[in-house]
Design a protein around this motif. Structure first.
Motif, short mmCIF file in Angstrom:
data_model
loop_
_atom_site.label_atom_id
_atom_site.label_comp_id
_atom_site.label_asym_id
_atom_site.label_seq_id
_atom_site.Cartn_x
_atom_site.Cartn_y
_atom_site.Cartn_z
N TYR A 110 0.85 -1.20 0.00
CA TYR A 110 0.00 0.00 0.00
C TYR A 110 0.88 1.25 0.00
O TYR A 110 0.62 2.21 -0.75
CB TYR A 110 -0.90 -0.02 1.23
N ALA A 111 1.94 1.21 0.81
CA ALA A 111 2.84 2.38 0.88
C ALA A 111 3.50 2.63 -0.47
O ALA A 111 3.84 3.77 -0.81
CB ALA A 111 3.90 2.15 1.96
N ALA A 112 3.66 1.57 -1.27
CA ALA A 112 4.29 1.72 -2.59
C ALA A 112 3.31 2.24 -3.63
O ALA A 112 3.73 2.64 -4.72
CB ALA A 112 4.88 0.38 -3.04
N GLY A 113 2.02 2.19 -3.35
CA GLY A 113 1.05 2.76 -4.28
C GLY A 113 0.12 1.77 -4.97
O GLY A 113 -0.63 2.16 -5.86
N PHE A 114 0.15 0.49 -4.58
CA PHE A 114 -0.82 -0.44 -5.17
C PHE A 114 -2.22 0.00 -4.78
O PHE A 114 -2.48 0.33 -3.61
CB PHE A 114 -0.59 -1.87 -4.66
N ARG A 115 -3.13 0.00 -5.73
CA ARG A 115 -4.48 0.47 -5.40
C ARG A 115 -5.49 -0.66 -5.25
O ARG A 115 -6.63 -0.43 -4.83
CB ARG A 115 -4.96 1.50 -6.41
N ARG A 116 -5.11 -1.89 -5.63
CA ARG A 116 -5.97 -3.04 -5.35
C ARG A 116 -5.11 -4.07 -4.63
O ARG A 116 -4.06 -4.47 -5.13
CB ARG A 116 -6.49 -3.69 -6.63
N ILE A 117 -5.55 -4.51 -3.48
CA ILE A 117 -4.75 -5.45 -2.68
C ILE A 117 -5.63 -6.64 -2.30
O ILE A 117 -6.75 -6.48 -1.81
CB ILE A 117 -4.19 -4.76 -1.43
#
Ligand code: SF4
Length: 402
Positions: free
Chosen positions: A194-201
């Motif tokens: 999430y901190a790296a910028g993924f928007r779907r986890i």
């Protein structure tokens, strides 16, 4: 604070939140009538939040090399299986084949082996696919945030990482070698992504390694924590029920079909806007029954071996023994090490063997709309930088069909 401290508190007997208390009550044994009532609530909740849509995606296996030993997985390093890692052009061929079948959402999957599956290799694969596959996600060995950042910049929007089991003792027993032995490192992976910028986890647990009610409750706690702390991303959950794999693994803690249905419906009712993913590990008949109940994303026509869709990579199949590549003797019968496979060995057995087209037709028959594409980067080109963040946060409600 990360979810590690919260899980430790739960394990030590900390009280559940009101949401988790309600969720746990839905996991108690139910009569047939009660289960039907829960399923009806699940259907209503799904229609209200997702309409009649069902996203389709395909896993694309890049490599079955792995440095870990996970007792339930055919890719474990000590299994004498046929291995290969696709080159970037071979990955592109597989993806173009999937694109011809209709897929616009591909999940790149690989065993954990930094030498074969480095972030540079992954970035090259993503760059080769991003122009014709609008939604790309990865399911690979956990990384640090700075290692994820170039992947996000290369067009990757989704990260899938399952904890496998939230039971520390079971985790230690099933993960016997390799970096994956570090439970906390894996548990914090969604937060690093999430901190790296993924928007779907996507998070999940494998059903079969520990008591399923405890497992599912811990997964719900993880989800509740991530929804609160990583609020710009959207989340999916998955509960793959373990199937026999190379190495002779047989799952110990069974979850019946009725319990599986009950659990998925409990997630839907308690987490109305969270996506629920169902893989081809489940049988055709059970998948058909589950599609209308609350599932929002499915794989179809899947292969779990590198090159499985086109045969790419079969020219480079080999064994890996103690980290070293070992060539196959020309006269060695391949069945002696792979169960008769002609290409690299798959991760697990597929139960629903229908093609993607057949699954899409079935969805239409029961009144659901297969969604192949729900995102295009061109959408953002019309949005100013200032407007992007809130748009991204709510973008999973945007569905484009093609
Ligand atoms: S589950 Fe993942 S890490 Fe474990 S052996 Fe299989 S591919 Fe490797």
């Amino acid at each position: 604070m990360s979810f590690v401290s919260q899980l430790n508190a739960l394990d030590a007997g900390a009280p559940l939140s009101p949401l988790l208390t309600g969720f746990r009550s839905l996991l108690e044994p139910l009569s047939r009538e009660e289960l039907e009532s829960l399923a009806a609530r699940s259907v209503t909740t799904t229609r209200r939040n997702f309409g009649r849509t069902m996203r389709l995606f395909a896993p694309l296996y890049l490599s079955n090399e792995c440095v870990n030993n996970c007792s339930y997985c055919g890719f474990s390093r000590d299994n004498p299986i046929l291995r290969t890692t696709l080159t970037v052009p071979q990955v592109e061929k597989e993806a173009r084949h999937l694109s011809q079948l209709g897929f616009r959402h591909i999940l790149l999957v690989a065993g954990e082996h930094p030498r074969f599956v480095s972030e540079g290799y992954l970035a090259d694969c993503l760059s080769a696919l991003r122009d014709f596959i609008p939604t790309l996600a990865i399911e690979v060995g956990p990384m640090e945030t700075p290692e994820y950042e170039p992947l996000v910049r290369s067009g990757c929007e989704g990260l899938v990482v399952y904890q496998e089991t939230y039971d520390r003792a079971a985790y230690a027993a099933y993960h016997t070698a390799g970096p994956k032995k570090d439970f906390d490192w894996r548990l914090e992976c969604p937060e690093r992504g999430y901190a790296a910028g993924f928007r779907r986890i996507g998070i999940g647990a494998l059903v079969g390694l520990a008591d399923w009610r405890t497992e599912v409750l811990r997964l719900a706690a993880h989800l509740e924590y991530l929804l609160r702390t990583c609020w710009k991303a959207t989340f999916t959950i998955s509960l793959p029920r373990l199937r026999p794999a190379a190495g002779g693994f047989q799952p110990e803690h069974a979850m019946s079909d009725a319990e599986f249905v009950q659990t998925l419906c409990a997630f839907r009712v308690c987490f109305p806007q969270v996506g629920i993913v169902l893989s081809t590990r489940e049988s055709e008949s059970l998948r058909n029954a589950l599609f209308p109940l609350g599932i929002t994303s499915i794989s179809a026509g899947s292969h779990t071996e590198p090159g499985g869709y086109t045969g790419e990579g079969s020219n480079d199949v080999h064994l890996t023994v103690k980290g070293r590549r070992v060539e196959l003797e020309p006269e060695t019968p391949r069945s002696s090490c792979s169960g008769g496979a002609t290409n690299a060995t798959g991760q697990f057995d597929i139960a629903d063997e229908r093609s993607a087209g057949e699954v899409a037709s079935y969805l239409r028959e029961i009144g659901l709309e297969p969604v192949w594409k729900d995102w295009d980067s061109a959408i953002l080109s019309t949005v100013s930088e200032r407007e992007k963040e809130p748009f991204l946060a709510g973008s999973d409600s945007l569905l484009l069909t093609s």
